[in-house]
Every structure is written in C-alpha cells, then in structure tokens.
Design a protein around this motif. Structure first.
Motif, PDB file in Angstrom:
ATOM      1  N   LEU A   1       0.811  -1.221   0.000  1.00  0.00           N
ATOM      2  CA  LEU A   1       0.000   0.000   0.000  1.00  0.00           C
ATOM      3  C   LEU A   1       0.839   1.263   0.000  1.00  0.00           C
ATOM      4  O   LEU A   1       0.423   2.291  -0.527  1.00  0.00           O
ATOM      5  CB  LEU A   1      -0.948  -0.008   1.201  1.00  0.00           C
ATOM      6  N   ILE A   2       1.999   1.194   0.621  1.00  0.00           N
ATOM      7  CA  ILE A   2       2.958   2.304   0.615  1.00  0.00           C
ATOM      8  C   ILE A   2       4.321   1.712   0.278  1.00  0.00           C
ATOM      9  O   ILE A   2       4.510   0.499   0.386  1.00  0.00           O
ATOM     10  CB  ILE A   2       2.986   3.057   1.973  1.00  0.00           C
ATOM     11  N   PRO A   3       5.283   2.538  -0.122  1.00  0.00           N
ATOM     12  CA  PRO A   3       6.571   1.980  -0.535  1.00  0.00           C
ATOM     13  C   PRO A   3       7.388   1.324   0.581  1.00  0.00           C
ATOM     14  O   PRO A   3       8.272   0.531   0.300  1.00  0.00           O
ATOM     15  CB  PRO A   3       7.332   3.187  -1.095  1.00  0.00           C
ATOM     16  N   GLU A   4       7.105   1.640   1.818  1.00  0.00           N
ATOM     17  CA  GLU A   4       7.899   1.109   2.937  1.00  0.00           C
ATOM     18  C   GLU A   4       7.497  -0.327   3.285  1.00  0.00           C
ATOM     19  O   GLU A   4       6.331  -0.688   3.249  1.00  0.00           O
ATOM     20  CB  GLU A   4       7.694   1.963   4.183  1.00  0.00           C
ATOM     21  N   ILE A   5       8.511  -1.110   3.650  1.00  0.00           N
ATOM     22  CA  ILE A   5       8.258  -2.448   4.174  1.00  0.00           C
ATOM     23  C   ILE A   5       8.181  -2.330   5.691  1.00  0.00           C
ATOM     24  O   ILE A   5       9.094  -1.818   6.333  1.00  0.00           O
ATOM     25  CB  ILE A   5       9.359  -3.433   3.740  1.00  0.00           C
ATOM     26  N   THR A   6       7.062  -2.769   6.232  1.00  0.00           N
ATOM     27  CA  THR A   6       6.788  -2.646   7.664  1.00  0.00           C
ATOM     28  C   THR A   6       6.344  -4.007   8.199  1.00  0.00           C
ATOM     29  O   THR A   6       6.187  -4.964   7.426  1.00  0.00           O
ATOM     30  CB  THR A   6       5.656  -1.615   7.900  1.00  0.00           C
ATOM     31  N   PRO A   7       6.091  -4.120   9.501  1.00  0.00           N
ATOM     32  CA  PRO A   7       5.558  -5.383  10.026  1.00  0.00           C
ATOM     33  C   PRO A   7       4.264  -5.818   9.322  1.00  0.00           C
ATOM     34  O   PRO A   7       4.026  -7.015   9.146  1.00  0.00           O
ATOM     35  CB  PRO A   7       5.321  -5.082  11.506  1.00  0.00           C
ATOM     36  N   PHE A   8       3.451  -4.862   8.897  1.00  0.00           N
ATOM     37  CA  PHE A   8       2.239  -5.181   8.145  1.00  0.00           C
ATOM     38  C   PHE A   8       2.581  -6.020   6.916  1.00  0.00           C
ATOM     39  O   PHE A   8       1.911  -7.010   6.618  1.00  0.00           O
ATOM     40  CB  PHE A   8       1.547  -3.871   7.729  1.00  0.00           C
TER      41      PHE A   8
ATOM     42  N   LEU B   1       1.498 -10.229   5.964  1.00  0.00           N
ATOM     43  CA  LEU B   1       0.782 -10.726   4.787  1.00  0.00           C
ATOM     44  C   LEU B   1       1.291 -12.108   4.366  1.00  0.00           C
ATOM     45  O   LEU B   1       0.604 -12.838   3.652  1.00  0.00           O
ATOM     46  CB  LEU B   1       0.902  -9.737   3.627  1.00  0.00           C
ATOM     47  N   ALA B   2       2.482 -12.466   4.823  1.00  0.00           N
ATOM     48  CA  ALA B   2       3.042 -13.792   4.513  1.00  0.00           C
ATOM     49  C   ALA B   2       2.269 -14.911   5.211  1.00  0.00           C
ATOM     50  O   ALA B   2       2.444 -16.085   4.878  1.00  0.00           O
ATOM     51  CB  ALA B   2       4.508 -13.848   4.914  1.00  0.00           C
ATOM     52  N   ILE B   3       1.408 -14.556   6.136  1.00  0.00           N
ATOM     53  CA  ILE B   3       0.598 -15.557   6.828  1.00  0.00           C
ATOM     54  C   ILE B   3      -0.301 -16.297   5.842  1.00  0.00           C
ATOM     55  O   ILE B   3      -0.468 -17.516   5.927  1.00  0.00           O
ATOM     56  CB  ILE B   3      -0.242 -14.879   7.938  1.00  0.00           C
ATOM     57  N   TYR B   4      -0.835 -15.583   4.879  1.00  0.00           N
ATOM     58  CA  TYR B   4      -1.820 -16.184   3.975  1.00  0.00           C
ATOM     59  C   TYR B   4      -1.247 -17.287   3.085  1.00  0.00           C
ATOM     60  O   TYR B   4      -1.915 -18.315   2.911  1.00  0.00           O
ATOM     61  CB  TYR B   4      -2.555 -15.085   3.193  1.00  0.00           C
TER      62      TYR B   4
END
Length: 177
Positions: A77-84, A88-91
């Motif tokens: 959703l934004i250019p930064e890689i965050t814990p969010f 997403l790797a959970i899926y």
C-alpha cells in the motif's frame, strides 16, 4: 524323504516382537518436523477446519481494518516495508497448510505450530509492554468511537479465534499422535 537341516538364520526374517503399526515405526525414526504432520488430515476434523476459516476471516478483516484506519500499513500500500508487510506472509502459509492437509501431508501439528505462532505474534504486537500497535492505535484513528471500538472488538475476536484454534489443534494433534 530326506532329513535336510532346517535353516535357523534370522537374516531377512521379520522380528516377531516388532509391531506392525507403521505409526510407531515412523515415530521412532522421524524428526520433530516430520512429527508435526504425522497422520495427515486424519487429525484435522471439521471443527478444526472451521476454526482455521474463522481465524482467517478475522485476520483478513483485521488487515482490512489497518487499511481503513490508515495506520501501521506497509508495502504493497505504501513503498515502505513494515511489520504489516511481513504479516501478509501468513496467507501463503495458510493456503499451503490447507493444500498439504487436504493431500494428507500435514495434520493438526502443522496447524498447532502455525496458529500458535500467529496467536503469539498478534498478541505481542497489540497487547502488553512490547506492543507496537496497542489498542489505542486501533481505536484512536476512527472519528466515530463506535467504529473504533468495533475494530477493537474485531481484534479481540481474532485473538480469541486464534487461541481456541491453537488449543483445539494441539488437542487433535495429541489425540492422534
């Protein structure tokens, strides 16, 4: 009739005291990682599938909540890689687990480990002294207090579903193993 000696060699003969239960043999020779999937989908019943689906629905809803309130989001959703982003790797792990379970390559042990890890991650992230996204970050961004508390109730539903699913998968794993 000839009196030929009877062969008494045990080489290649089956051990009469050995158990024919393949589950016992696989337990003694398997690694802990192999034990996680032991007995395949036999250990996963309809209730566990239901709890996995319920937890997944709560998880998707919580990720949507992040997007709606606009905080603690990350790539894509934004250019930064965050814990969010990492969560997403959970899926893919859930999808792989369903595939492996349906093809009898994973069982309740896989789900106990995966759901337990997700439960721990969500709980530590949102509650307690090390929370990086405390309840105030869930409730606060909404203009309506009702919407904020509904999002928080959804988070509690996620944690509750994960806790029950984890405990039930451990129970199923132990019963079958």
């Amino acid at each position: 009739m000839t009196d030929a000696p009877i062969e008494t060699s045990t080489e290649g003969a089956a051990d009469p005291t050995a158990r024919s239960d393949s589950r016992t043999d696989s337990r003694t020779d398997s690694s802990p990682l192999e034990a996680i999937g032991r007995r395949g989908s036999e250990s996963v019943d309809g209730r566990l599938y239901g709890l996995i689906v319920l937890s997944t629905v709560f998880g998707i809803g919580h990720h949507v909540d992040h997007v709606v309130r606009g905080n603690h989001v990350g790539w894509p959703l934004i250019p930064e890689i965050t814990p969010f982003t990492y969560t997403l790797a959970i899926y893919p792990f859930l999808a792989a687990g369903l595939y492996l379970t349906l093809t009898e390559r994973a069982g309740a042990g896989y789900w106990a480990v995966l759901l337990g890890a997700i439960f721990a991650l969500v709980t530590v992230t949102h509650f307690g002294p090390w929370a990086t996204e405390p309840p105030g970050d869930v409730v606060g961004p909404y203009e309506s207090a009702l919407a904020g508390y509904a999002a928080f109730a959804w988070l509690l539903g996620l944690v509750g579903a994960l806790l029950v699913a984890t405990c039930y998968s451990v129970l199923r794993w132990r019963r079958v193993a």
